[in-house]
Design a protein around this motif. Structure first.
Motif, mmCIF file in Angstrom:
data_model
loop_
_atom_site.group_PDB
_atom_site.id
_atom_site.type_symbol
_atom_site.label_atom_id
_atom_site.label_comp_id
_atom_site.label_asym_id
_atom_site.label_seq_id
_atom_site.Cartn_x
_atom_site.Cartn_y
_atom_site.Cartn_z
ATOM 1 N N LEU A 152 -17.975 41.633 5.014
ATOM 2 C CA LEU A 152 -19.024 42.484 4.458
ATOM 3 C C LEU A 152 -18.434 43.850 4.097
ATOM 4 O O LEU A 152 -17.829 44.518 4.953
ATOM 5 C CB LEU A 152 -20.137 42.637 5.509
ATOM 6 C CG LEU A 152 -21.460 43.202 5.043
ATOM 7 C CD1 LEU A 152 -22.084 42.377 3.926
ATOM 8 C CD2 LEU A 152 -22.445 43.283 6.214
ATOM 9 N N TYR A 157 -22.920 52.986 2.437
ATOM 10 C CA TYR A 157 -24.242 52.750 3.027
ATOM 11 C C TYR A 157 -24.368 53.489 4.353
ATOM 12 O O TYR A 157 -23.371 53.748 5.022
ATOM 13 C CB TYR A 157 -24.465 51.252 3.292
ATOM 14 C CG TYR A 157 -24.502 50.403 2.053
ATOM 15 C CD1 TYR A 157 -25.679 50.251 1.319
ATOM 16 C CD2 TYR A 157 -23.360 49.738 1.616
ATOM 17 C CE1 TYR A 157 -25.708 49.452 0.185
ATOM 18 C CE2 TYR A 157 -23.380 48.949 0.477
ATOM 19 C CZ TYR A 157 -24.554 48.810 -0.232
ATOM 20 O OH TYR A 157 -24.578 48.028 -1.346
ATOM 21 N N GLU A 161 -28.691 51.064 7.057
ATOM 22 C CA GLU A 161 -28.621 50.111 5.943
ATOM 23 C C GLU A 161 -27.619 49.001 6.255
ATOM 24 O O GLU A 161 -27.886 47.820 6.004
ATOM 25 C CB GLU A 161 -28.190 50.828 4.648
ATOM 26 C CG GLU A 161 -29.279 51.680 4.035
ATOM 27 C CD GLU A 161 -28.758 52.593 2.922
ATOM 28 O OE1 GLU A 161 -29.555 52.963 2.065
ATOM 29 O OE2 GLU A 161 -27.557 52.959 2.927
ATOM 30 N N ASN A 162 -26.493 49.383 6.804
ATOM 31 C CA ASN A 162 -25.470 48.382 7.097
ATOM 32 C C ASN A 162 -25.903 47.422 8.202
ATOM 33 O O ASN A 162 -25.546 46.238 8.167
ATOM 34 C CB ASN A 162 -24.140 49.055 7.432
ATOM 35 C CG ASN A 162 -23.324 49.310 6.180
ATOM 36 O OD1 ASN A 162 -23.440 48.569 5.202
ATOM 37 N ND2 ASN A 162 -22.515 50.345 6.185
ATOM 38 N N ARG A 165 -28.137 45.077 6.385
ATOM 39 C CA ARG A 165 -27.328 44.208 5.513
ATOM 40 C C ARG A 165 -26.623 43.134 6.344
ATOM 41 O O ARG A 165 -26.477 41.991 5.936
ATOM 42 C CB ARG A 165 -26.304 45.041 4.733
ATOM 43 C CG ARG A 165 -26.950 45.964 3.698
ATOM 44 C CD ARG A 165 -25.927 46.855 3.028
ATOM 45 N NE ARG A 165 -25.035 46.103 2.146
ATOM 46 C CZ ARG A 165 -23.732 46.050 2.278
ATOM 47 N NH1 ARG A 165 -23.120 46.704 3.267
ATOM 48 N NH2 ARG A 165 -22.998 45.365 1.428
ATOM 49 N N THR A 166 -26.151 43.518 7.531
ATOM 50 C CA THR A 166 -25.459 42.559 8.400
ATOM 51 C C THR A 166 -26.437 41.486 8.871
ATOM 52 O O THR A 166 -26.113 40.294 8.883
ATOM 53 C CB THR A 166 -24.832 43.277 9.626
ATOM 54 O OG1 THR A 166 -24.056 44.383 9.159
ATOM 55 C CG2 THR A 166 -23.936 42.344 10.408
ATOM 56 N N ILE A 168 -29.082 40.491 7.331
ATOM 57 C CA ILE A 168 -29.408 39.622 6.182
ATOM 58 C C ILE A 168 -28.286 38.609 5.928
ATOM 59 O O ILE A 168 -28.530 37.421 5.727
ATOM 60 C CB ILE A 168 -29.699 40.475 4.924
ATOM 61 C CG1 ILE A 168 -31.011 41.246 5.130
ATOM 62 C CG2 ILE A 168 -29.759 39.616 3.661
ATOM 63 C CD1 ILE A 168 -31.273 42.348 4.122
ATOM 64 N N VAL A 169 -27.050 39.081 5.976
ATOM 65 C CA VAL A 169 -25.921 38.184 5.702
ATOM 66 C C VAL A 169 -25.817 37.112 6.806
ATOM 67 O O VAL A 169 -25.464 35.956 6.539
ATOM 68 C CB VAL A 169 -24.610 39.000 5.472
ATOM 69 C CG1 VAL A 169 -23.863 39.277 6.752
ATOM 70 C CG2 VAL A 169 -23.703 38.299 4.496
#
Ligand code: S3P
Length: 176
Positions: A152, A157, A161-162, A165-166, A168-169
């Motif tokens: 990733l 970010y 946010e990260n 994002r983590t 979500i991934v």
């Protein structure tokens, strides 16, 4: 859910984002550097001063081995690792055994912004810090990639946010 194991360079957000992520997932967070300091009863720069990098790496590999072995008895957690953990080949299968490995990829610029003046990183001690970051990153990136289940890119970010994002991934990879 399997454990989530964060790898990546110093200053890539393993600890900060990791803490947020653990909160989002309502599971415990463990920072291996912190565990090593507690076990040794001294801060990391002191371990390096007294035992050298070799001594530190021995401690780090020992802890990782124990965590991977004890895994079956523990519930899922987020683990943040030290940036150099991938430099010992024996650690790669242990990291994979510990859980789903995510590589937080950042640029040297981001590292310098975040820890450019931080005195607590013995691997970056002395002058020519930016050069050292570039050099170590070049050397280590193939090792991070060889170990990671998920990569990733984290530049640009916020921590929050990260973390999202983590999450979500991880969902996209069917890990949650
Ligand atoms: C190191 C990274 C540090 C810590 C030690 C060595 C490295 O952890 O384990 O200072 O070799 O990159 P962070 O990645 O959390 O800074």
């Amino acid at each position: 859910m399997d454990n989530i194991v964060l790898i990546g360079f110093m200053g890539s957000g393993k600890t900060g984002v990791g803490r947020e992520l653990a909160e989002l997932l309502s599971i415990p967070f463990y920072d291996m550097d912190e565990m090593l300091e507690q076990e040794a009863g001294m801060p990391i720069p002191e371990i390096f001063r007294l035992e050298g990098e070799e001594g530190f790496r021995r401690r780090e590999s020992g802890l990782l081995k124990r965590l991977a072995e004890e895994k079956k008895d523990a519930s899922a957690a987020v683990y943040s690792t030290g940036g150099g953990i991938v430099t010992r080949e024996e650690n790669i299968p242990l990291l994979k055994k510990l859980g789903t490995v995510i590589f937080f990829k950042v640029s040297p610029g981001t590292v310098m912004e975040r820890i450019g003046n931080d005195a607590s990183r013995p691997m970056l001690a002395g002058s020519g810090r930016e050069e050292r970051v570039r050099e170590l990153m070049l050397l280590r990136t193939p090792m991070y990639l060889a170990c990671a289940d998920i990569v990733l890119a984290m530049d640009g970010y916020s921590k929050e946010e990260n973390a999202l994002r983590t999450k979500i991934v991880l969902q996209e990879h069917g890990c949650l």
